[in-house]
Design an enzyme around this catalytic site. Sequence first.
Site, PDB file in Angstrom:
ATOM      1  CB  CYS A 178       1.164  -0.127  -9.075  1.00  0.00           C
ATOM      2  SG  CYS A 178       0.302  -1.703  -9.128  1.00  0.00           S
ATOM      3  CG  HIS A 227       5.527  -1.923 -10.588  1.00  0.00           C
ATOM      4  ND1 HIS A 227       5.475  -1.300  -9.367  1.00  0.00           N
ATOM      5  CD2 HIS A 227       4.468  -2.752 -10.642  1.00  0.00           C
ATOM      6  CE1 HIS A 227       4.436  -1.752  -8.689  1.00  0.00           C
ATOM      7  NE2 HIS A 227       3.800  -2.639  -9.442  1.00  0.00           N
ATOM      8  CD  GLU A 251       8.228   0.859  -9.280  1.00  0.00           C
ATOM      9  OE1 GLU A 251       7.827   1.338 -10.354  1.00  0.00           O
ATOM     10  OE2 GLU A 251       7.475   0.384  -8.420  1.00  0.00           O
ATOM     11  N   GLY A 289      33.735  -4.561   6.494  1.00  0.00           N
ATOM     12  CA  GLY A 289      33.098  -4.441   5.176  1.00  0.00           C
ATOM     13  C   GLY A 289      33.234  -3.037   4.620  1.00  0.00           C
ATOM     14  CE  LYS A 330      16.599 -13.695  -1.204  1.00  0.00           C
ATOM     15  NZ  LYS A 330      17.333 -12.812  -0.306  1.00  0.00           N
TER      16      LYS A 330
HETATM   17  P1  XMP Z   1      19.855 -14.192   1.948  1.00  0.00           P
HETATM   18  O1  XMP Z   1      20.664 -15.356   2.380  1.00  0.00           O
HETATM   19  O2  XMP Z   1      18.742 -13.858   2.887  1.00  0.00           O
HETATM   20  O3  XMP Z   1      20.850 -12.975   1.974  1.00  0.00           O
HETATM   21  O4  XMP Z   1      19.364 -14.321   0.531  1.00  0.00           O
HETATM   22  C1  XMP Z   1      20.640 -11.713   1.410  1.00  0.00           C
HETATM   23  C2  XMP Z   1      21.857 -10.870   1.741  1.00  0.00           C
HETATM   24  O5  XMP Z   1      21.957 -10.685   3.156  1.00  0.00           O
HETATM   25  C3  XMP Z   1      23.180 -11.192   3.651  1.00  0.00           C
HETATM   26  N1  XMP Z   1      22.908 -11.842   4.930  1.00  0.00           N
HETATM   27  C4  XMP Z   1      23.221 -11.309   6.115  1.00  0.00           C
HETATM   28  N2  XMP Z   1      23.838 -10.154   6.416  1.00  0.00           N
HETATM   29  N3  XMP Z   1      23.654 -10.670   8.709  1.00  0.00           N
HETATM   30  C5  XMP Z   1      24.059  -9.850   7.719  1.00  0.00           C
HETATM   31  O6  XMP Z   1      24.648  -8.810   8.006  1.00  0.00           O
HETATM   32  C6  XMP Z   1      23.020 -11.856   8.495  1.00  0.00           C
HETATM   33  O7  XMP Z   1      22.653 -12.570   9.411  1.00  0.00           O
HETATM   34  C7  XMP Z   1      22.805 -12.188   7.111  1.00  0.00           C
HETATM   35  N4  XMP Z   1      22.219 -13.245   6.498  1.00  0.00           N
HETATM   36  C8  XMP Z   1      22.303 -13.010   5.158  1.00  0.00           C
HETATM   37  C9  XMP Z   1      23.664 -12.166   2.600  1.00  0.00           C
HETATM   38  O8  XMP Z   1      25.077 -12.311   2.664  1.00  0.00           O
HETATM   39  C10 XMP Z   1      23.176 -11.519   1.338  1.00  0.00           C
HETATM   40  O9  XMP Z   1      24.047 -10.488   0.930  1.00  0.00           O
END
Ligand code: XMP
Length: 534
Positions: free
Chosen positions: A77, A169, A171, A226, A526
């Site tokens: 691109c 793209h 990728e 985790g 999302k």
């Molecule tokens: P969102 O809510 O932004 O989340 O769509 C995308 C990914 O990130 C994780 N997430 C977090 N992980 N601290 C973290 O370590 C945070 O404050 C936090 N906020 C969101 C969420 O679980 C998803 O996997």
Amino acid sequence: SILILDFGSQYSHLIARRCRELNVYCEMLPCTQKIAELDWKPKGVILSGSPFSVYDDGAPRVDKAVFDLGVPVLGICYGLQEIAWTFGGKVDPHDRREYGKAMIDVVKTGNAHADRLFDGEAEQVQVWMSHGDQLSKCPEDFEVIARTSTAPFAALAHKSKPIFGIQFHAEVTHSPRGKELFGNFVTKICGCKQDWNMETFIDKEIARIRELVGPKARVIGAISGGVDSSVAAKLMHEALGDRFHAVMVDNGVLRGGEAKQVYEMLSKGLGVNLTVVDASDLFLGRLENVDDPEKKRKIIGNTFINVFDEEVTKLEAQAEKEEAEALKAGRQHEAKGKYEYLMQGTLYPDVIESISFKGPSATIKTHHNVGGLLENMKLKLIEPLRELFKDEVRELGKVMGIPAHLVGRHPFPGPGLAVRILGPVTRAQVEILQQADAIYIEEIRKAGIYNEISQAFAVLLPVRAVGVQGDKRTYDQVVALRAVQTTDFMTATWYPFTYDFLSTVSNRITNEVQGVNRVVYDISSKPPGTIEWL
Ligand code: XMP
């Protein structure tokens, strides 16, 4: 290995993914990287896409030395446009953005050198386009190797040098033949060996850790519970034995029974030195009456740093005492040194995020939980997973004997249940959510769909609704269920559970969890939603 130069496209990290899937090692650096300052020689270079236009003032420019390295170059691109711009082609804004699926017609030029990129491809290939600008004049010395009805220069190749450019793209997974195209470039054109795998990684990384830390120093590890930090801890333990000590802080907003499970797995199961610090009162105390999600994140991040810091001081004092005793007793060989390093389970996407060329993209949420952890400490950072993607970490965990159900766990945010309890966080709210979440996840596992889902969790809403249970009117809380499928967590779609499944979970939660009389399922993707509710 392959050098990826990043011009700030949202897809850049996927280029690295595609190379790794081919078992070829690659490194991504910002497009401003000076080639003369590289301390290794890549076997090929890939130029990413970008939110910029090549004719913009201040548009990022590649170091022209890339084209004198004598190795193949592939532009994607913006990368194609940058190549064309460099070699005298013409790039114009297109009257409309081209976004979405497109079919390209592969053009066989008869020049075997130029035709290599589409080797083995059909005459028509489905690809993903996302661009505003496009080439309006092909540079001299290049020929067209693919076109579409609207883009006459969908792919180019230099007539004699191994320089290629594609407008689409390859990728992204929406280009179904992307992997084969990268395969042609990386293995056939660049000649990279496909020898990057977890066994070689483990040996190399253990050797690197031992050399970096040396024989007389200790490492402290920050463990969240985790997958990443657990796998990193196991690797550190393999490399350093009991010169590695892990610390896990129970912040009161973990999933039910999590601290205990992690202890069992890491300490009892894998033999890793581990201290679990129960600081839940302190965290929950500081979270009292806090509603705002960013404030919650900040409080949890800062409190973590305080608690961790205190624990490090204790471990350091203990280590000093052990040292002195060993020396006094003439057992110098047993001395293990001081704590000099802090281990974090940082993954490659975070590394990319911090080094990548910043286009105009804005921070939507602050995800960096413990960014300030090292600021007050005298420790140096060690990140054994900094070269790996999540699925590689899972593979690594399996190879090192971590149970499959643990390495396959969905990601869990640092601020934990605090971002899943809307409204103030109290111990009572945490308990309600832990119970609902445990039921939900248990049912997902029972249905055999846990691994199909990228992330699933329950959310506790800050509203009360009227219900009837037995003969009694209730005025209780609402639990929302969330489950999404995603490859990169940047975009996600909600998971299509069966009605039966939803009704089982709903029945169980409303029957078994005191204080909840309604369950709803979140059917937002999302964007526009984010994955978490806060
Ligand atoms: P969102 O809510 O932004 O989340 O769509 C995308 C990914 O990130 C994780 N997430 C977090 N992980 N601290 C973290 O370590 C945070 O404050 C936090 N906020 C969101 C969420 O679980 C998803 O996997």
